[in-house]
Design an enzyme around this catalytic site. Sequence first.
Site, PDB file in Angstrom:
ATOM      1  CB  THR A  33      -1.003   0.104   1.134  1.00 29.84           C
ATOM      2  OG1 THR A  33      -0.294  -0.364   2.178  1.00 29.84           O
ATOM      3  CG2 THR A  33      -2.070  -1.076   1.026  1.00 29.84           C
ATOM      4  CE  LYS A  43       0.471  -3.483   3.374  1.00 29.37           C
ATOM      5  NZ  LYS A  43      -0.377  -2.849   4.126  1.00 29.37           N
ATOM      6  CB  THR A  86      -2.835  -2.173   7.570  1.00 27.58           C
ATOM      7  OG1 THR A  86      -2.804  -2.735   6.439  1.00 27.58           O
ATOM      8  CG2 THR A  86      -2.200  -0.596   7.327  1.00 27.58           C
ATOM      9  CD  GLU A 118       1.821   5.044   6.463  1.00 28.00           C
ATOM     10  OE1 GLU A 118       0.948   4.578   5.614  1.00 28.00           O
ATOM     11  OE2 GLU A 118       1.453   5.725   7.414  1.00 28.00           O
ATOM     12  CG  ASN A 143      -0.915   8.357   7.650  1.00 27.78           C
ATOM     13  OD1 ASN A 143      -1.594   7.070   7.586  1.00 27.78           O
ATOM     14  ND2 ASN A 143       0.243   7.937   7.990  1.00 27.78           N
ATOM     15  CB  THR A 156      -8.961  12.508  -0.407  1.00 29.76           C
ATOM     16  OG1 THR A 156      -8.103  12.862   0.589  1.00 29.76           O
ATOM     17  CG2 THR A 156     -10.286  11.926   0.389  1.00 29.76           C
TER      18      THR A 156
END
Length: 406
Positions: free
Chosen positions: A156, A182, A193, A279, A401, A406
């Site tokens: 992702t 992942k 996740t 991230e 994040n 979007t």
Amino acid sequence: MFQVSQKSMTKIDGSVASPKGFSAKGVHCGLRYSKKDLGMIFSSVPAVSAAVYTQSHFQAAPIKVTQNSLKKDSYLQAVIVNSANANACTGEQGLFDAYETRQKLADMLGIEPELVAVSSTGVIGQYLNMEKIHQGISLLKQIEPSHINFEKAILTTDTVTKRTCYQLMIDDQTVTIGGAAKGSGMIHPNMATMLGFITTDASIEEGALQRVLREITDISFNQITVDGDTSTNDMVLAMANGCAGNDCLDENHENWSVFKKGLQFVCADLAKQIARDGEGATTLIEAEVKGAKSNLEAQMMAKKIVGSNLVKTAVNGSDANWGRIIAAIGDSTASVTADKVEIHLGGQCLFKNSQPQPFSEALAKNYLENSEVKILVQMYEGNGTGVAWGCDLTYEYVKINASYRT
């Protein structure tokens, strides 16, 4: 934990498809704009399998389907994974879609649907585009195996693929354990996740595989944190197809410790790769606690340290602010004698006997600018040890994040 001869174990340049009888594929079916988004692992024969799942109250539909598959007899032959869409919080329709995905892949492979596990990752609360899933499964039938394409298809917000592989000698047979994973954000296992897939050509008793996977998960995947959030879709799945030809393994086998150590190395490698790829992260943080009352208490404290936003931001700013480490330890429920705690960083002791120690700020700053940083906490409560991994907290994490959906 246990001693294993280095001659009995070798890390190789391999993947989840390296164990005998396994293959992996990945395709682009349109769930993502242009990147691969549907992957499959396949075993030439049914494989004894085990899984560990997220502890979230909102387990996603794919997890429920995989649990259903393993409920029958703990054997799997294939795993299908999609990215971009978690198929979580999607009610009866989401569950129907997950079962339909399982059936579609089983039909394509000519196997029973209960031999298929289903996994998804991505945005929560959106329905799967089943037309694209069907197209993707048709494409999986047509293309050649590629572990790299599988590794790409399950990502992702990850910036890199994650793989590892070890070979072991068991009963004079070469046994291979491979893995792919992942995970980049929403990482705070009881798992996060994150998805982990482990394959081995070892022969192993099904109960033993479930027990050892649970034990190793607790000291690997459950010891990483990026942002303190646990996902709806986390799963670690292990498949053992017996193609190596060894005698069936369980806790009484003379080479059990070799297999267990190999599995630990695979899981720890993948866990650290996930933490490193947090991230926006620039630094992998490892916290090791020694001398705690128990291993569990040491693990709790280590994870508390790497999970502290104040520790994470201090590392990002190359600031040797050991007070933030003390604050994290002090907030844990572990047994702590305040005047018997030492904090070490980059070979320097920063805190001891309840008071600061003289150290070089310049050396500490230089050390914190490395891509990997280790914090060592020495206690004198017992013989417990524990390690946890995390990453620094950066401006980029907020940027990623703030616009994830979007």
